[in-house]
Design an enzyme around this catalytic site. Sequence first.
Site, PDB file in Angstrom:
ATOM      1  N   ASP A 194       0.787  -1.095  -0.128  1.00 56.23           N
ATOM      2  CA  ASP A 194      -0.153  -0.023  -0.005  1.00 56.23           C
ATOM      3  C   ASP A 194       0.931   1.192   0.109  1.00 56.23           C
ATOM      4  O   ASP A 194       2.017   1.034   0.113  1.00 56.23           O
ATOM      5  CB  ASP A 194      -1.097  -0.024   1.417  1.00 56.23           C
TER       6      ASP A 194
ATOM      7  N   HIS B 186      -3.049   2.982  -4.918  1.00 57.01           N
ATOM      8  CA  HIS B 186      -2.275   2.617  -3.613  1.00 57.01           C
ATOM      9  C   HIS B 186      -0.647   2.273  -4.072  1.00 57.01           C
ATOM     10  O   HIS B 186      -0.326   1.281  -3.345  1.00 57.01           O
ATOM     11  CB  HIS B 186      -2.991   1.528  -2.648  1.00 57.01           C
TER      12      HIS B 186
ATOM     13  N   GLU C  93     -10.025   2.382  -5.255  1.00 58.88           N
ATOM     14  CA  GLU C  93      -9.492   3.804  -4.838  1.00 58.88           C
ATOM     15  C   GLU C  93      -8.333   4.078  -5.633  1.00 58.88           C
ATOM     16  O   GLU C  93      -7.446   4.540  -5.208  1.00 58.88           O
ATOM     17  CB  GLU C  93      -9.062   3.902  -3.354  1.00 58.88           C
TER      18      GLU C  93
HETATM   19  C1  ACM Z   1     -10.956  -0.432   0.730  1.00 58.69           C
HETATM   20  O1  ACM Z   1     -11.565  -0.475   1.959  1.00 58.69           O
HETATM   21  N1  ACM Z   1     -10.466   0.368   0.087  1.00 58.69           N
HETATM   22  C2  ACM Z   1     -11.052  -1.847   0.201  1.00 58.69           C
END
Ligand code: ACM
Length: 533
Positions: free
Chosen positions: A191, A262, A326
């Site tokens: 991440d 990410h 995201e």
């Molecule tokens: C998430 O909670 N971004 C999968």
Amino acid sequence: MNKFFLCIFTLLLLKAELHAQFNIIPKPLEVNSTSSGSFNLTDKTPIVFKQQSLQKSASFLNGYLSRFYGFSLKQSKAAAIKGIYLSLSNKTSSNPGNYALQVKNEGVFITAETEEGIFYGIQTFIQLLDPTAKGKTMEIPFVQIRDEPRFQYRGMHLDVARHFSPVSFVKKYIDYLALHKMNYFHWHLTDDQGWRIEIKKYPKLTELGSMRKGTITGFLPGNGNTNIPHGGFYTQEEIKEVVKYATDRYITVIPEIEMPGHASAALTAYSYLGCTGGPYKVQETWGVFDDVFCAGNEQTFTFFQDVIDEVVALFPARYIHIGGDECPKTSWKKCPKCQQRMKDHQLKDEHELQSYFVQRMEKYINKKGKSIIGWDEILEGGLAPNATVMSWRGEAGGIEAAKQHHYAIMTPGNYMYFDYAPSIKRDSLTMPGTTTLQKVYSYEPIPADLPLESGKYILGAQANVWTEYMNNPSKIEYMIFPRMSALSEVVWSSKENRNWDDFQKRLKQQFERYQLWQVNYHHIPIDVPAETR
Ligand code: ACM
Ligand code: ZN
């Protein structure tokens, strides 16, 4: 009736009542205790099994007994009197994981059609042990149990990027899963705040990407920074060790390698993989960042193919989780390479570019004999042909996937996010939402508005443990217990067998087990109104 007989009668009733109370979580399919009496387990009781493959179950029981009760049992291949007998029947399994357990005068008999069934029988047996017992002998009440899992996917996730968890705790976490008859561990390894898996071809991922210079303090946007470096990663040897540890407990480890968002930690290590070329940094705060992998650069795909080659060699799971959540499109909109890719492939917007990215990686992963799982954003711009969807922004993603005849795993935020506070009475820093124990317990993984024939596409459910506000194992335990016990019943027990009042009664002894395990847990006063728990 004279007083004497009334007294005896009451005592007998009381005894029957005591024997009727088996505090097993998750609730088994059937529990019968028609005859009273008990089997006396001592350190002389042997565990008897013929098939070598049952060694794993026997070892788990012995590990548990020696750790928490200070003794272990001899293992034997020969028949003995008054033992714990494990045996595989030679029927093919209708529902892998089913088992029968009988405690009677002659001993404890666990039979199943599969090895994991025996293992689950052992977990139930463990719950017949008195968690407060001291000494090397225990009375196990006579009982007959028949049991099977409701869902084939029973998962827990752990984010080790926001805060790193050492191998020792990851193993403990896997034991918690095993004790709850869960069978998938979703390991969130990469991440913005850290890259946690050693990739030999790209050493800078861990040399530079596994360490951030500090971490914000307080709730986002924070009130300061620790200015203390935080990091860590797992070597490939450690990964193999964890995978074996899980496999011995019938738990499949699903690695998550995030793409295309990410990406900050990876871009800090290899800036040519980003649209702008940097500068990048391993993030010290939380949220969603515009620094994502460039979808127009061929080197990005070479990089991920190389990473996947090493990942596939480490994880026997049939699934690789590719993230997909995201991913802001800001950089792609400004990037000539990304825009050129869209032109070349007639992609009408950046969502389709993301879909191109995921589908291309899916093809590669499928060629390796594996399937992808992605967060529900992978539905946007067109779902990759063989993908399984993890529905986190509510249930809509899972419903849509099932309607398209794709498999789905339900992890909706309101019910399955264990980073939300366990109570409206805040006693520590958490994400803003609240997910009470009762709310977790109330979750039904097959959405009511899903057409009946699509129910089979819902593989099960999973709780997610994002660790922005969990910087030590004790806090993680506090956030997962007792909600994980509720989840285990959601994914294991039959719908008809789920009952909140009954669960609460059984929870009292589960708390005693937590005390035995010496874990930190969220204490819920049973007499507090449900809404505030
Ligand atoms: C998430 O909670 N971004 C999968
Ligand atoms: Zn780009």
